[in-house]
Design an enzyme around this catalytic site. Structure first.
Site, PDB file in Angstrom:
ATOM      1  N   ASP A 195      19.616   4.340  30.344  1.00 38.99           N
ATOM      2  CA  ASP A 195      19.927   3.639  29.105  1.00 38.99           C
ATOM      3  C   ASP A 195      21.459   3.681  28.949  1.00 38.99           C
ATOM      4  O   ASP A 195      22.077   4.717  29.243  1.00 38.99           O
ATOM      5  CB  ASP A 195      19.270   4.393  27.954  1.00 38.99           C
ATOM      6  N   ASP A 212      20.642  -8.128  25.671  1.00 43.56           N
ATOM      7  CA  ASP A 212      19.579  -8.460  24.714  1.00 43.56           C
ATOM      8  C   ASP A 212      20.169  -8.593  23.309  1.00 43.56           C
ATOM      9  O   ASP A 212      20.995  -7.781  22.908  1.00 43.56           O
ATOM     10  CB  ASP A 212      18.504  -7.374  24.722  1.00 43.56           C
ATOM     11  N   LYS A 263      16.829  -8.049  15.085  1.00 43.94           N
ATOM     12  CA  LYS A 263      16.553  -7.242  13.879  1.00 43.94           C
ATOM     13  C   LYS A 263      17.150  -5.836  13.943  1.00 43.94           C
ATOM     14  O   LYS A 263      17.011  -5.070  13.001  1.00 43.94           O
ATOM     15  CB  LYS A 263      15.034  -7.143  13.674  1.00 43.94           C
ATOM     16  N   GLU A 268      22.187 -16.634  33.449  1.00 47.49           N
ATOM     17  CA  GLU A 268      23.202 -17.690  33.314  1.00 47.49           C
ATOM     18  C   GLU A 268      22.706 -18.967  33.983  1.00 47.49           C
ATOM     19  O   GLU A 268      22.818 -20.070  33.426  1.00 47.49           O
ATOM     20  CB  GLU A 268      24.499 -17.217  33.980  1.00 47.49           C
TER      21      GLU A 268
HETATM   22  C1  SAM Z   1      18.510 -10.386  29.212  1.00 43.88           C
HETATM   23  S1  SAM Z   1      18.565  -9.370  30.587  1.00 43.88           S
HETATM   24  C2  SAM Z   1      19.958  -9.958  31.496  1.00 43.88           C
HETATM   25  C3  SAM Z   1      19.917  -9.558  32.919  1.00 43.88           C
HETATM   26  C4  SAM Z   1      21.141  -9.920  33.757  1.00 43.88           C
HETATM   27  N1  SAM Z   1      22.313  -9.233  33.276  1.00 43.88           N
HETATM   28  C5  SAM Z   1      21.380 -11.405  33.790  1.00 43.88           C
HETATM   29  O1  SAM Z   1      22.356 -11.875  33.177  1.00 43.88           O
HETATM   30  O2  SAM Z   1      20.651 -12.124  34.463  1.00 43.88           O
HETATM   31  C6  SAM Z   1      19.125  -7.862  29.888  1.00 43.88           C
HETATM   32  C7  SAM Z   1      18.972  -6.687  30.830  1.00 43.88           C
HETATM   33  O3  SAM Z   1      19.549  -5.534  30.216  1.00 43.88           O
HETATM   34  C8  SAM Z   1      18.702  -4.431  30.359  1.00 43.88           C
HETATM   35  N2  SAM Z   1      18.972  -3.523  29.224  1.00 43.88           N
HETATM   36  C9  SAM Z   1      18.717  -3.760  27.927  1.00 43.88           C
HETATM   37  N3  SAM Z   1      19.117  -2.728  27.170  1.00 43.88           N
HETATM   38  C10 SAM Z   1      19.658  -1.832  28.011  1.00 43.88           C
HETATM   39  C11 SAM Z   1      20.243  -0.554  27.829  1.00 43.88           C
HETATM   40  N4  SAM Z   1      20.350  -0.016  26.611  1.00 43.88           N
HETATM   41  N5  SAM Z   1      20.711   0.105  28.903  1.00 43.88           N
HETATM   42  C12 SAM Z   1      20.616  -0.433  30.145  1.00 43.88           C
HETATM   43  N6  SAM Z   1      20.046  -1.636  30.384  1.00 43.88           N
HETATM   44  C13 SAM Z   1      19.570  -2.334  29.331  1.00 43.88           C
HETATM   45  C14 SAM Z   1      17.312  -5.038  30.306  1.00 43.88           C
HETATM   46  O4  SAM Z   1      16.324  -4.207  30.899  1.00 43.88           O
HETATM   47  C15 SAM Z   1      17.522  -6.332  31.094  1.00 43.88           C
HETATM   48  O5  SAM Z   1      17.321  -6.158  32.467  1.00 43.88           O
END
Ligand code: SAM
Length: 382
Positions: A95, A117, A121, A191
């Site tokens: 994380d 992400d 909320k 992207e």
């Molecule tokens: C929407 S995806 C985007 C993936 C990639 N970066 C892309 O642009 O194609 C967001 C990624 O961030 C990871 N993620 C979300 N919160 C996170 C956190 N607190 N720490 C590490 N990874 C996280 C999710 O598991 C996911 O794989």
């Protein structure tokens, strides 16, 4: 069903296990040993890893570390890294919250957040929120930076506001990366998906708030062929990024050759033009070209490279010019009618439009300009 997936996952993970940093705690303060002294670039939330693998490949003089919370996705990223055959890429299963336990202050040169992400909320969970920005600030080395891409305009605007509120300096920003001249690096999976649907991609590059010493600026008279070469190089970079959207590629290329190539500047100097090169901490940052006439000073060129804009450097060059124009009636210049940023700068400095002119510059091109003038003190009567 869950058991089978897990078993499969375990087997896949073990095939790429050397990509995974299994004890990132132990790396704290030792990343430079692992990276071979190369700067560490950290991607947080790497997803399936296309960006991390592509970046490691494109920047072999760096060491990319990709962090991902979701193991099912992480395994795909590690497989992508193997397929790309890059040696300068490792992964951490974590994380983002825990990164402070794995990196010492100053161990990271650049942080990438790609399509984080949005947490509509739960703003506190956003990777661009205050808590995380404080963490990034401590991890980043001197001169380090954060790069953020997102399809989500709400999250992006919110993040920009957070950054500014917390004193980060936004160096580059666009709401349509693919239509801009900015370099957003390798395309991520998200992207590609969003841009293929026609969603514009937002992008920014920001520097952490730090107590900055005043940068050292110099205005060097341009005399030698080497100086002229430096101005021509800078002109090419500035004109391409700044004027292409205003007048198009072909006219920029034509004008660069006609007015700002090494031979053109050499000829101008021989016929009485004066150039000065602005350096900031030794880097070429801008330049000014002028011609002293009997009664007036003609300001022919004044440009600042994109990453130095908004910091008063145009004003610094103008102040110097005003000092050099002592005894003259005014300073005048021509400025493209659609060059809103520059028009605003000159107006703010007291320049007034005295005329407009359309000039045929050959090659089928015209320049559609305002003529601006700044009256100099003490010569109002002339
Ligand atoms: C929407 S995806 C985007 C993936 C990639 N970066 C892309 O642009 O194609 C967001 C990624 O961030 C990871 N993620 C979300 N919160 C996170 C956190 N607190 N720490 C590490 N990874 C996280 C999710 O598991 C996911 O794989």
């Amino acid at each position: 069903m869950r058991m089978r997936k897990k078993k499969n996952l375990e087997a896949r993970l073990s095939r790429v296990s050397e990509r995974l940093v299994t004890d990132p705690h132990a790396c704290k303060r030792h990343w430079s040993e692992l990276s071979g002294g190369r700067p560490v670039l950290l991607e947080i939330g790497c997803g399936k890893g296309r960006f991390a693998a592509g970046t490691a490949k494109a920047l072999p003089d760096t060491f990319v570390v990709a962090a991902e919370i979701e193991e099912n996705v992480l395994v795909m990223a590690m497989e992508a890294a193997d397929a790309a055959g890059v040696e300068n890429l490792r992964f951490i299963h974590t994380d983002a919250e825990a990164l402070g336990a794995y990196f010492a202050p100053g161990e990271v040169s650049r942080i990438y957040l790609n399509f984080s992400d949005p947490w509509p909320k739960s703003p506190s969970r956003r990777l661009t929120g205050e808590r995380f920005l404080g963490l990034y600030e401590s991890l980043l080395a001197e001169g380090g930076e954060l790069r953020f891409k997102s399809d989500n305009r709400y999250l992006f605007d919110w993040s920009e506001e957070e950054l500014r509120r917390l004193g980060w300096r936004i160096e580059e920003i666009t709401h349509d990366l693919h239509a801009s001249v900015l370099d957003g690096g390798v395309m991520t999976e998200y992207e590609e998906r969003f841009s293929s649907m026609g969603t514009p991609i937002n992008y920014l590059r920001a520097l952490p708030p730090e107590v900055r010493r005043e940068p050292k600026t110099e205005l060097l008279p341009v005399t030698s062929p080497e100086d002229i070469e430096r101005v021509a190089r800078l002109a090419e970079q500035i004109w391409r990024e700044h004027f292409t959207p205003l007048i198009g590629k072909a006219q920029v290329a034509y004008m660069l050759d006609k007015f700002q190539s090494t031979h053109a500047i050499t000829e101008q100097i021989a016929s009485g033009y004066e150039y000065r090169l602005l350096t900031v901490d030794g880097e070429d940052a801008g330049y000014i070209g002028t011609h002293r006439e009997e009664e007036r000073m003609f300001l022919s060129k004044l440009y600042v490279a994109r990453r130095y804009r908004g910091r008063g450097y145009a004003g610094l060059m103008l102040d110097d010019l005003i000092r050099r124009s002592e005894g003259l009636r005014s300073i005048y210049l021509t400025c493209n009618k659609h060059n809103d940023g520059s028009l605003a700068v000159y107006r703010a400095r007291g320049f007034e439009v005295i005329d407009s002119v359309v000039t045929d510059i050959g090659g089928g091109f015209v320049m559609d300009d305002y003529i601006f003038e700044l009256k100099l003190p003490g010569r109002d009567d002339k």
